[in-house]
Design an enzyme around this catalytic site. Structure first.
Site: not given
Ligand code: SF4
Length: 219
Positions: A121, A139
């Protein structure tokens, strides 16, 4: 799961709702952005911005973070959750930057993910925001929205969510869509209290329909 066509229509509606969505973590360069994203794990961007306002004045280079005892750094980021781990990772990351990358943030996913505290991420966010490389970081907001809308299955992991979204959204829109989905999750399809009653996607959203029915029963 809903069709790719329907999913893209929904993503287009979200894009219209948040045309100016962008990274809310304050930063002036790729190094600051990487530190900010690392700090943002399980913490709000607002709180990170409060801390980095002072932090980035005090620490400008990897050397700066390594020239203090870890206890000092811990104290500087104490108001952020997981501050012990995060301090350790920041110093390890800075060590690697100096040892392997001439003190600079590397510009490939693989190299970024080799740094302490940097997962897929974070690497995606840095590649997209700092280096303009199309990337779609998943996320907690992106994952929740994608699953509530039926774009993904509830049991899918983050990699499956990323793959599905990247398959549906044209590559040149990945970075923008990432921010738009975050804004939609942060300000509209909120974790605890989604605004289903005023949502333009309600008609096609199974989760929203379920919630509205439950509300009517309670009333
Ligand atoms: Fe989220 Fe509710 Fe809208 Fe569905 S209807 S996308 S659950 S706000």
């Amino acid at each position: 799961m809903i069709s790719k066509k329907k999913a893209l229509e929904m993503i287009d509606v979200i894009a219209d709702m948040f045309p100016d969505a962008q990274c809310e973590l304050k930063h002036d360069n790729a190094f600051e952005l990487t530190i900010a994203v690392l700090l943002s794990a399980q913490c709000t961007d607002n709180l990170v911005n409060k801390v980095t306002r002072t932090l980035f004045k005090k620490y400008k280079t990897p050397e700066d973070y390594l020239n203090v005892d870890i206890e000092v750094l811990q104290e500087d980021i104490r108001s952020i959750g997981l501050y012990r781990n995060k301090s350790k990772n920041i110093q390890k990351l800075c060590r690697s930057l100096l040892d392997k990358f001439d003190g600079h943030i590397p510009q490939t996913h693989k190299e970024l993910e080799s740094l302490a505290g940097v997962g897929r991420k974070t690497a995606n966010v840095v590649m997209s925001v700092a280096f303009d490389e199309p990337s779609l970081a998943v996320d907690t907001h992106v994952e929740r929205v994608s699953k509530r809308l039926g774009i993904n299955r509830w049991k899918d992991n983050v990699t499956q969510v990323e793959d599905r979204l990247c398959d549906i959204i044209p590559r040149e829109r990945w970075s923008k869509s990432h921010h738009q989905l975050i804004f939609f999750g942060r300000y509209h399809c909120i974790a605890r209290k989604p605004k289903c009653d005023i949502c333009p996607l309600l008609e096609d959203c199974r989760e929203g329909q379920k919630r509205m029915k439950a509300q009517l029963k309670e009333a």
